[in-house]
Design a protein around this motif. Sequence first.
Motif, PDB file in Angstrom:
ATOM      1  N   LEU A 110      44.823  67.460 -12.913  1.00 49.87           N
ATOM      2  CA  LEU A 110      44.773  66.863 -14.249  1.00 49.87           C
ATOM      3  C   LEU A 110      45.665  67.605 -15.238  1.00 49.87           C
ATOM      4  O   LEU A 110      46.258  66.990 -16.126  1.00 49.87           O
ATOM      5  CB  LEU A 110      43.327  66.823 -14.741  1.00 49.87           C
ATOM      6  CG  LEU A 110      42.545  65.665 -14.128  1.00 49.87           C
ATOM      7  CD1 LEU A 110      41.049  65.913 -14.220  1.00 49.87           C
ATOM      8  CD2 LEU A 110      42.901  64.355 -14.813  1.00 49.87           C
ATOM      9  N   TYR A 111      45.774  68.927 -15.078  1.00 49.60           N
ATOM     10  CA  TYR A 111      46.741  69.651 -15.923  1.00 49.60           C
ATOM     11  C   TYR A 111      48.163  69.189 -15.604  1.00 49.60           C
ATOM     12  O   TYR A 111      49.002  69.035 -16.500  1.00 49.60           O
ATOM     13  CB  TYR A 111      46.611  71.173 -15.748  1.00 49.60           C
ATOM     14  CG  TYR A 111      45.453  71.782 -16.503  1.00 49.60           C
ATOM     15  CD1 TYR A 111      45.311  71.591 -17.875  1.00 49.60           C
ATOM     16  CD2 TYR A 111      44.490  72.556 -15.860  1.00 49.60           C
ATOM     17  CE1 TYR A 111      44.247  72.139 -18.582  1.00 49.60           C
ATOM     18  CE2 TYR A 111      43.417  73.113 -16.559  1.00 49.60           C
ATOM     19  CZ  TYR A 111      43.304  72.901 -17.918  1.00 49.60           C
ATOM     20  OH  TYR A 111      42.245  73.455 -18.611  1.00 49.60           O
ATOM     21  N   LYS A 113      48.994  66.247 -14.531  1.00 54.64           N
ATOM     22  CA  LYS A 113      49.111  64.919 -15.158  1.00 54.64           C
ATOM     23  C   LYS A 113      49.391  65.057 -16.664  1.00 54.64           C
ATOM     24  O   LYS A 113      50.240  64.357 -17.219  1.00 54.64           O
ATOM     25  CB  LYS A 113      47.803  64.162 -14.914  1.00 54.64           C
ATOM     26  CG  LYS A 113      47.794  62.718 -15.346  1.00 54.64           C
ATOM     27  CD  LYS A 113      46.509  62.033 -14.845  1.00 54.64           C
ATOM     28  CE  LYS A 113      45.941  61.028 -15.838  1.00 54.64           C
ATOM     29  NZ  LYS A 113      46.774  59.865 -16.074  1.00 54.64           N
ATOM     30  N   ALA A 114      48.697  65.991 -17.313  1.00 52.73           N
ATOM     31  CA  ALA A 114      48.874  66.188 -18.754  1.00 52.73           C
ATOM     32  C   ALA A 114      50.328  66.528 -19.097  1.00 52.73           C
ATOM     33  O   ALA A 114      50.902  65.974 -20.029  1.00 52.73           O
ATOM     34  CB  ALA A 114      47.948  67.297 -19.262  1.00 52.73           C
ATOM     35  N   PHE A 115      50.930  67.427 -18.300  1.00 50.98           N
ATOM     36  CA  PHE A 115      52.264  67.919 -18.654  1.00 50.98           C
ATOM     37  C   PHE A 115      53.406  67.173 -17.972  1.00 50.98           C
ATOM     38  O   PHE A 115      54.531  67.183 -18.460  1.00 50.98           O
ATOM     39  CB  PHE A 115      52.350  69.432 -18.385  1.00 50.98           C
ATOM     40  CG  PHE A 115      51.528  70.211 -19.358  1.00 50.98           C
ATOM     41  CD1 PHE A 115      51.987  70.423 -20.653  1.00 50.98           C
ATOM     42  CD2 PHE A 115      50.263  70.672 -19.023  1.00 50.98           C
ATOM     43  CE1 PHE A 115      51.225  71.113 -21.579  1.00 50.98           C
ATOM     44  CE2 PHE A 115      49.481  71.368 -19.944  1.00 50.98           C
ATOM     45  CZ  PHE A 115      49.961  71.582 -21.229  1.00 50.98           C
ATOM     46  N   THR A 118      51.505  62.390 -18.844  1.00 51.20           N
ATOM     47  CA  THR A 118      51.187  62.076 -20.245  1.00 51.20           C
ATOM     48  C   THR A 118      52.341  62.566 -21.121  1.00 51.20           C
ATOM     49  O   THR A 118      52.796  61.856 -22.006  1.00 51.20           O
ATOM     50  CB  THR A 118      49.864  62.754 -20.660  1.00 51.20           C
ATOM     51  OG1 THR A 118      48.853  62.361 -19.732  1.00 51.20           O
ATOM     52  CG2 THR A 118      49.452  62.357 -22.063  1.00 51.20           C
TER      53      THR A 118
ATOM     54  N   ALA B  69      40.904  70.257 -18.943  1.00 55.98           N
ATOM     55  CA  ALA B  69      41.975  69.465 -18.306  1.00 55.98           C
ATOM     56  C   ALA B  69      41.721  67.967 -18.415  1.00 55.98           C
ATOM     57  O   ALA B  69      42.659  67.184 -18.584  1.00 55.98           O
ATOM     58  CB  ALA B  69      42.104  69.856 -16.834  1.00 55.98           C
ATOM     59  N   PHE B  70      40.456  67.578 -18.314  1.00 60.87           N
ATOM     60  CA  PHE B  70      40.127  66.152 -18.329  1.00 60.87           C
ATOM     61  C   PHE B  70      40.461  65.520 -19.683  1.00 60.87           C
ATOM     62  O   PHE B  70      40.752  64.325 -19.752  1.00 60.87           O
ATOM     63  CB  PHE B  70      38.638  65.943 -18.000  1.00 60.87           C
ATOM     64  CG  PHE B  70      38.326  66.161 -16.544  1.00 60.87           C
ATOM     65  CD1 PHE B  70      38.306  67.431 -16.004  1.00 60.87           C
ATOM     66  CD2 PHE B  70      38.070  65.084 -15.695  1.00 60.87           C
ATOM     67  CE1 PHE B  70      38.033  67.643 -14.656  1.00 60.87           C
ATOM     68  CE2 PHE B  70      37.793  65.286 -14.348  1.00 60.87           C
ATOM     69  CZ  PHE B  70      37.775  66.571 -13.825  1.00 60.87           C
ATOM     70  N   GLU B  72      42.753  67.071 -21.970  1.00 60.76           N
ATOM     71  CA  GLU B  72      44.176  67.342 -22.181  1.00 60.76           C
ATOM     72  C   GLU B  72      45.051  66.284 -21.503  1.00 60.76           C
ATOM     73  O   GLU B  72      46.119  65.935 -22.001  1.00 60.76           O
ATOM     74  CB  GLU B  72      44.474  68.741 -21.625  1.00 60.76           C
ATOM     75  CG  GLU B  72      45.798  69.300 -22.047  1.00 60.76           C
ATOM     76  CD  GLU B  72      45.885  70.801 -21.797  1.00 60.76           C
ATOM     77  OE1 GLU B  72      45.068  71.554 -22.330  1.00 60.76           O
ATOM     78  OE2 GLU B  72      46.785  71.221 -21.062  1.00 60.76           O
ATOM     79  N   ALA B  73      44.579  65.783 -20.345  1.00 62.88           N
ATOM     80  CA  ALA B  73      45.368  64.796 -19.593  1.00 62.88           C
ATOM     81  C   ALA B  73      45.560  63.504 -20.378  1.00 62.88           C
ATOM     82  O   ALA B  73      46.444  62.709 -20.052  1.00 62.88           O
ATOM     83  CB  ALA B  73      44.695  64.507 -18.250  1.00 62.88           C
ATOM     84  N   LEU B  74      44.746  63.288 -21.408  1.00 58.91           N
ATOM     85  CA  LEU B  74      44.853  62.050 -22.183  1.00 58.91           C
ATOM     86  C   LEU B  74      45.650  62.221 -23.472  1.00 58.91           C
ATOM     87  O   LEU B  74      45.713  61.302 -24.300  1.00 58.91           O
ATOM     88  CB  LEU B  74      43.453  61.526 -22.506  1.00 58.91           C
ATOM     89  CG  LEU B  74      42.572  61.240 -21.281  1.00 58.91           C
ATOM     90  CD1 LEU B  74      41.187  60.794 -21.723  1.00 58.91           C
ATOM     91  CD2 LEU B  74      43.211  60.183 -20.384  1.00 58.91           C
ATOM     92  N   GLY B  75      46.234  63.399 -23.681  1.00 59.00           N
ATOM     93  CA  GLY B  75      47.022  63.613 -24.905  1.00 59.00           C
ATOM     94  C   GLY B  75      46.130  63.753 -26.132  1.00 59.00           C
ATOM     95  O   GLY B  75      44.937  64.052 -26.013  1.00 59.00           O
TER      96      GLY B  75
END
Lengths: 279, 279
Positions: A110-111, A113-115, A118, B69-70, B72-75
Amino acid sequence: MPKSNRGMNKAELFDQIKQKSSFLCVGLDTDLTKIPQHLRKNSDPLFEFNKQIIDATADLAIAYKPNIAFYEALGPKGWESLQKTLEYIPNDIFTIADAKRGDIGNTSSLYAKAFFETMDFDSITVAPYMGVDSVKPFLTFEGKWVILLALTSNEGSLDFQLIASKSGKPLFQEVLEKSQLWGNTDNMMYVVGATRGEKIAEVRQIVPEHFFLVPGVGAQGGSLEEVAKFGMNATCGLLVNSSRGIIYASQEKDFAAAAKVEAMKLQQEMSELLDKYCY
Amino acid sequence: MPKSNRGMNKAELFDQIKQKSSFLCVGLDTDLTKIPQHLRKNSDPLFEFNKQIIDATADLAIAYKPNIAFYEALGPKGWESLQKTLEYIPNDIFTIADAKRGDIGNTSSLYAKAFFETMDFDSITVAPYMGVDSVKPFLTFEGKWVILLALTSNEGSLDFQLIASKSGKPLFQEVLEKSQLWGNTDNMMYVVGATRGEKIAEVRQIVPEHFFLVPGVGAQGGSLEEVAKFGMNATCGLLVNSSRGIIYASQEKDFAAAAKVEAMKLQQEMSELLDKYCY
C-alpha cells in the motif's frame, strides 16, 4: 495499474547525467517557516516555492527529492502541495520520494501504491529493518526504484548500522549483500552517507554497479571530491543531494536566483569530477 | 505546541486495562476494496466504516491502531478520513499511528509534528535502523509514546533482526538495550511479534517493565495464550492487536455486529489471561 508517465532505467539515468554534466539531486525539504516571507500569503506557498526552485534548477538537476515529512506535517494540504510539485517536475528528471517507509508485505504494497500509483514518483527510500517482504512489494512496479537505507550519515548510524556480526560483517554490509538478491541495478539504489570517504569506498567494493543516493553533502558536511573519488563508477553511479544549501541560499525575493547560483556551483564541480573519475 | 486532548502514562493505561478486563488493540487496516459494498457509496467510506467499528468495539478495546499506509494510499482524502477517525476515538482509548517512521533528527521532528500535533495520536511506531537521533525527536512530546520496532513477526524479520553480533547478541537485543537509555516506561513501548513464545520470553527478560505492542495474533498466526504466558508482567505490559479478524469478520451489512462478537471473544480470553498471569 494506471500507466505511469515516468520511468527510467539505469542507462537512461546515465544519459541524463551525461547530457547535463551533473549528478545533482535537489532536496525539496520545503519548510513553511523558512521560505521567503512574501510567499507565505500564497494559497499554496510550498508549491509556489518549489515551482520557482524547479524553474531555476531544472537544467542543472538530475533528480528532485521531496522530503515527505515536510509535507506530511501539514496534513492533507501538504499532500496536495506534494502532488502538485511532483506533477510540475519534468518527466525526464528522476523523482525520489524520501519517505523511509517499510512494513510487512501487504502494508508495504500500500505504501508502494501511495507513491507509485496515487502519486507517480520514480523511486522511494525504504528502511531495511523488517527484511525481504518489507522491501519486495516496492520492486514489483515496472520502471520504479527502491532506494534502500544502507549506511546513513547521521550520528545514530553508529548505533546499529556499524555493529559487526559474528562473521565480522557490519550490519550495513549484510543489508547490501542480502538486498542485492532482491532487486537489480535497474530497480535498486542505496542510501550511502557522505561523511566518510573510506566508508564509501568500502560500500562501492560490495556494490560495484548500483547507483548510490548520497545525502550528506552540504549542511551534513561531506566533501563532493571525496564522494566522487571513492564512489564513482563507469556509469557515474552517484546522485548527490543538496537541500538547504540550495533552496535556502537566500530567504529573500531573490531565492530562486540564489538557488540557481548554488546549484550551478555544484554542477560545475560535478562536471569536472565526471571528467576526472568517470568518463 | 497546541494542547493535546490525549495523553496517558503507563499507570493510566493499566487502569484502562483493569477497567475493561482487556488488552485488546483493534487494528484499523481499513481497505476500500474490503469494506461492505453498501458503504462504498458513502462520501467518506473509510471514516464511516471506522466509526461503526469504533462504536461496536469501544467498550472492549484499550487501543485503536490505524495502519497509516491504508490511508496514505488514497492521497489527501485518505488523510482526511484518518483525521476524522482519530477525532472520533474516545480520549480515554489509546491511539497508535502505525507508521513505521524514522529519519535524521530534523526530519523525525517533522514526522513527530505530523502525528502528535497536526494530528493528536498518543503514539507512533518507529523503525530503529537510523539510531538515536532518528528516535529521540519523538520522545520530546510530553505524554506521547514511541513504539519502537524490535522483533517483528514477518518472514523478513529473519534477515537482519536475528543476526548475532560479535558479542553474541542478536540485533533486536541491541535495539532493546540501547533504546532503553533513550526513553522510559512511560514514553516507550516495543513492537514484539507474537509468532514464537520463547522469543517473547527472551524479549521480556531484557525489557521487564515496558509495554509491548504485539501484532501477530490472528491473521499472522500467534497464540494469545502463549503471548500472555511469556509476555505478561505485573502491569499487564501487553497490547495485543487484531485487525482483519475483527474488522472483516463479516463483509455484509452486519459487519459491525460481527466485529463486536469477535472483539468480545478476544476480550473474554484476555480477561481470563489477566486473572491467570497478571493480577
